[in-house]
Write a protein that holds these residues in place. Sequence first.
Motif, PDB file in Angstrom:
ATOM      1  N   GLU A  18       0.852  -1.200   0.000  1.00  0.00           N
ATOM      2  CA  GLU A  18       0.000   0.000   0.000  1.00  0.00           C
ATOM      3  C   GLU A  18       0.883   1.244   0.000  1.00  0.00           C
ATOM      4  N   VAL A  19       0.723   2.019  -1.038  1.00  0.00           N
ATOM      5  CA  VAL A  19       1.512   3.249  -1.189  1.00  0.00           C
ATOM      6  C   VAL A  19       0.641   4.444  -0.800  1.00  0.00           C
ATOM      7  N   GLN A  20       1.195   5.357  -0.010  1.00  0.00           N
ATOM      8  CA  GLN A  20       0.460   6.562   0.398  1.00  0.00           C
ATOM      9  C   GLN A  20       1.189   7.810  -0.099  1.00  0.00           C
ATOM     10  N   VAL A  21       0.444   8.652  -0.779  1.00  0.00           N
ATOM     11  CA  VAL A  21       0.969   9.933  -1.269  1.00  0.00           C
ATOM     12  C   VAL A  21       0.285  11.042  -0.476  1.00  0.00           C
ATOM     13  N   GLU A  22       1.072  11.795   0.277  1.00  0.00           N
ATOM     14  CA  GLU A  22       0.513  12.850   1.132  1.00  0.00           C
ATOM     15  C   GLU A  22       0.764  14.236   0.514  1.00  0.00           C
ATOM     16  N   VAL A  23      -0.309  15.046   0.539  1.00  0.00           N
ATOM     17  CA  VAL A  23      -0.215  16.428   0.065  1.00  0.00           C
ATOM     18  C   VAL A  23      -0.514  17.345   1.258  1.00  0.00           C
ATOM     19  N   VAL A  24       0.448  18.201   1.568  1.00  0.00           N
ATOM     20  CA  VAL A  24       0.285  19.131   2.689  1.00  0.00           C
ATOM     21  C   VAL A  24       0.005  20.528   2.124  1.00  0.00           C
ATOM     22  N   ALA A  25      -1.190  21.069   2.428  1.00  0.00           N
ATOM     23  CA  ALA A  25      -1.567  22.411   1.945  1.00  0.00           C
ATOM     24  C   ALA A  25      -0.743  23.478   2.654  1.00  0.00           C
ATOM     25  N   GLU A  26      -0.799  24.677   2.134  1.00  0.00           N
ATOM     26  CA  GLU A  26      -0.075  25.803   2.733  1.00  0.00           C
ATOM     27  C   GLU A  26      -0.488  26.021   4.182  1.00  0.00           C
ATOM     28  N   ASN A  27      -1.755  25.736   4.485  1.00  0.00           N
ATOM     29  CA  ASN A  27      -2.238  25.943   5.852  1.00  0.00           C
ATOM     30  C   ASN A  27      -2.001  24.751   6.765  1.00  0.00           C
ATOM     31  N   GLY A  28      -1.372  23.683   6.226  1.00  0.00           N
ATOM     32  CA  GLY A  28      -1.038  22.519   7.035  1.00  0.00           C
ATOM     33  C   GLY A  28      -2.002  21.351   6.896  1.00  0.00           C
ATOM     34  N   ASP A  29      -3.124  21.517   6.246  1.00  0.00           N
ATOM     35  CA  ASP A  29      -4.073  20.417   6.052  1.00  0.00           C
ATOM     36  C   ASP A  29      -3.435  19.341   5.176  1.00  0.00           C
ATOM     37  N   ILE A  30      -3.668  18.070   5.577  1.00  0.00           N
ATOM     38  CA  ILE A  30      -3.055  16.938   4.868  1.00  0.00           C
ATOM     39  C   ILE A  30      -4.132  16.129   4.152  1.00  0.00           C
ATOM     40  N   ARG A  31      -3.845  15.755   2.918  1.00  0.00           N
ATOM     41  CA  ARG A  31      -4.731  14.894   2.136  1.00  0.00           C
ATOM     42  C   ARG A  31      -3.901  13.703   1.662  1.00  0.00           C
ATOM     43  N   THR A  32      -4.405  12.483   1.926  1.00  0.00           N
ATOM     44  CA  THR A  32      -3.630  11.269   1.617  1.00  0.00           C
ATOM     45  C   THR A  32      -4.319  10.477   0.506  1.00  0.00           C
ATOM     46  N   TYR A  33      -3.563  10.226  -0.546  1.00  0.00           N
ATOM     47  CA  TYR A  33      -4.031   9.379  -1.647  1.00  0.00           C
ATOM     48  C   TYR A  33      -3.432   7.977  -1.445  1.00  0.00           C
ATOM     49  N   LYS A  34      -4.252   6.895  -1.532  1.00  0.00           N
ATOM     50  CA  LYS A  34      -3.798   5.514  -1.273  1.00  0.00           C
ATOM     51  C   LYS A  34      -3.928   4.668  -2.538  1.00  0.00           C
ATOM     52  N   ILE A  35      -2.796   3.962  -2.852  1.00  0.00           N
ATOM     53  CA  ILE A  35      -2.769   3.085  -4.036  1.00  0.00           C
ATOM     54  C   ILE A  35      -2.239   1.717  -3.598  1.00  0.00           C
ATOM     55  N   LYS A  36      -2.934   0.654  -3.959  1.00  0.00           N
ATOM     56  CA  LYS A  36      -2.480  -0.710  -3.671  1.00  0.00           C
ATOM     57  C   LYS A  36      -1.808  -1.297  -4.904  1.00  0.00           C
ATOM     58  N   VAL A  37      -0.551  -1.782  -4.681  1.00  0.00           N
ATOM     59  CA  VAL A  37       0.208  -2.366  -5.776  1.00  0.00           C
ATOM     60  C   VAL A  37       0.282  -3.880  -5.543  1.00  0.00           C
ATOM     61  N   ALA A  38      -0.200  -4.657  -6.513  1.00  0.00           N
ATOM     62  CA  ALA A  38      -0.252  -6.130  -6.380  1.00  0.00           C
ATOM     63  C   ALA A  38       0.647  -6.780  -7.427  1.00  0.00           C
ATOM     64  N   LYS A  39       1.404  -7.829  -6.964  1.00  0.00           N
ATOM     65  CA  LYS A  39       2.227  -8.604  -7.906  1.00  0.00           C
ATOM     66  C   LYS A  39       1.416  -9.765  -8.475  1.00  0.00           C
ATOM     67  N   GLU A  40       1.648 -10.067  -9.736  1.00  0.00           N
ATOM     68  CA  GLU A  40       0.921 -11.157 -10.393  1.00  0.00           C
ATOM     69  C   GLU A  40       1.205 -12.478  -9.678  1.00  0.00           C
ATOM     70  N   GLY A  41       0.150 -13.325  -9.550  1.00  0.00           N
ATOM     71  CA  GLY A  41       0.301 -14.650  -8.938  1.00  0.00           C
ATOM     72  C   GLY A  41       0.348 -14.582  -7.436  1.00  0.00           C
TER      73      GLY A  41
END
Length: 904
Positions: free
Chosen positions: A881-904
């Motif tokens: 599970e990969v998390q990409v965090e974006v921190v706004a100028e005012n400090g608010d955080i927004r997290t985007y989550k991506i699941k990476v799966a290997k074949e088999g």
Amino acid sequence: MLKKILIKSIMIAFMLGVFCGGLPSKEADINKIEAVYAAEKKMAVCTAEKLRIRTDAGINFPQLTSNGNKVYLLLNEKAEVKGEKTAANGQKWYKVTFKFNGKKVTGFALSDFIKIQAEKDKTEKKEENNSKNNISSDVKLKEVPKYSYKAEVKIKGLRLRTDAGTDKAQYKLDNQGVVLPNGQAVNIIGEKNDSKKAKWYKISTKINKKTVKGYVLGEYVKLLVDKKNFAYAKVTAKKGAAIKVKANSKGKALKDSKGKDVVLKKDTIVSIFYEITLGKIKYFKASFSMGGKELTGYLVADTVKFVGVAEDEAEKDDSEQETDDSNQNEDEDSSEDDEENDDESEDEDDGNGSGVIGNNNNNKINNSGQFVAQKAYITSDKVEIYNERDYKSDILKEIDTGISYKLSMNQEVIARKQYTVGNEKWYLITYIVNDSTGKQVIGAGFIPEKFIKLSGEPVDDSTGSSNKKKLSDKKFEESLAEQRFPEDYKPFLRELHKAHPYWHFEARHLGLDWEYAVEKESVVGLNLLHNSKNYAWKSMEEKAYDWVNDAFIAYDGSGWVTASNKAVRYYMDPRNFLNEDYIYQFELLSFKPEYHTEKGIEAILSGSPMKDTFFDYIASDGTKNTMSYAETFLLAGIYSGVSPYHLASRVKQEVAGGGKFSSSVTGTVAGHEGYYNFYNIGAYNNTAPGGAVASGLKFAANGSLSKTMIGSKSFNEFIKIPWNNRYDAILGGAAYIVNNYILRGQNTPYLEKFNFTDKNTFSHQYMAAIFSPGSESLITKKAYAELMDEPLVFSIPVFENMPVEISAIPEDILSPNNWLSSLKATGYSITPTFKPSVTEGYSIVVGRDVEFIELTGKTASKKAVVTGLGQIRLAPSGLTEVQVEVVAENGDIRTYKIKVAKEG
């Protein structure tokens, strides 16, 4: 006694303004020239039984005394005129000297009670005009090299040069080249042609509080003149200056009595009182004398050159100079005597008990050709009052009952102005009547000459308004209780009461829940402010803000965006505006003739192109009239019943910001030539050609589709459609506002902006700009500052369930945008397709042996910071599970989550 007191209550406000004076006659310019520049002494002849002489120009100055006696001029007595002076209220006074009880005295006499006689030099010869076609002035003027005429820049940026010519050096101030902005006030003090024969004006102006002088191209400077303040010029064209009836190349030539074209010969001096530029040709409208008559017409500006004129001092002899010196000493003696009499009664006017203006009792014109406001009497019974100078206009009626106001036989009124319509005279009057409930009403309107007899007795404007009702602190508190004002309103109202004890406050209980009203007014697109405001002021709701592009969505033009919920709360909360600056947004918008004056309107129009400005228009009877904007707004107040201060401030905001007119009122918009819309009625934002301006001018031409009848008139007749001249556009627009807003209960600027009435609640709101009521309040405050403290009435809204804490002004915040505008995996697909608004549910499938993936992305806001991008190590097996965090100028955080799966 009560009637007299109430009549006096009207006088002060009207006499303070130009309202009392009327327009200058066409003969005024040349008459002034004759009086000042002819080789003659001027003698003042008293036309009153007993005329009070003041120590200075103005009725507020004490009466002159000599040896302890008050100084008067008696009927037909003469005094030598030593000069003229205009008082603060616009009245003209003569400085006069004469013998009183054997002693020479000098003081000031009100011009309304003076007739000027000229004692001409016996050797003086009148200049003969021998030319049949070339006309020169009958009055010989002395030309002087110095003059100064007001003007303004009429282009976005105008370079100031050190001499005439584009090849000349730019004038520098603090090592910076001076560029004059559009609307910059300047004084023309000279002119010169450059090598290409282009005209340049030498001007004087102030930049950063420093006076600078230099040259500017004449075509980009507009002369600010009118029939009261004109400029002198002399003809320089060798073949003379042709005079036209209208200002255009195809205009008909002005004809003399023999039908020949009028051409002013070289060196003729004229008085300029209007300027207009058509195409690239500048025209002056000027007056001049021909055969003893004063004429007006248009001439090309390049055919004349400005000059100064002055009285020829050579006519004064040594004895006059000695008189001047002795008078100066006498003034000093008199001022000492006056200090002893400061406590004496000042309740009589500056004429006498009978107030005779001329040598008979019904003379109504003063020596300057202006109508004198005076007492008058009704000569018939049940006389109705019109809202215009026309039998076809509406009769003034009670709003609630529709019963017309009627004047009684011998009732005293005040005749304020005189108008000539066709072969009949009409008078603008102010009156006092009782309505159907017995309530006293002070009003203004028009009646024809056949129903009125002038007394010749000028109104006494030396007293203040006696219509005031000053509440004691006790009565004021009782009034607050009776009105059921909330406790948190009262501290603010008490402070206002201390400063303005004549003001009255009414609580308008709306019956609306506060939070419900805020919610409804926070709808996207309803209330707007400028995009330059901080994030805290602007809504970030859906359709108000584009998070992906970090942009606020405009709802009017390119820069007007939706106000935030906090901003709506702040502007809606009346408690924020119960102070000296912003209280006027709660003023009831009805016309009050006892204090609405042209002077007050002129104060409102200050800084706009309507200030002290006249315009011409063709009336419905085909006659050509000249009217000032200030007088027009006053007449619009009478026509509509709306405060002319409110109308003037509204127009100033709508179409006259930044010191110039918008295209809505120029009459030159392509496809809509000759139409005007001063209130931007019907000017809604759209994508059609011409946008809002075109839609507004379309309304000006065609009006409304409403089938409503206003009395016997259709709605479009009532609002004077089409608006093909400035007069009808201003009066008709006022009528539209009263019918569509004031009579619906939206009778304060606040309620016009926020419609909390029972009709179309939360819609039918005149202004989109959320701060408009406050802006108008500041403009109105400035106007009222010029007047006396009057008994204004303020209707202040009260909501249900208002919070104890007053709604705070939004405090600046940093950007809250923490969105990604894009997210990609190099060499792989993200499923489902990435959406910036969605943060979870994404997956990537990679080969069994893949150890790393690379993520790339971009923040929506340049002020945001992102982590989690770049090379990502994957778990040996299963899911990562990969998390990409974006921190706004005012400090608010927004997290985007991506699941990476290997074949088999």
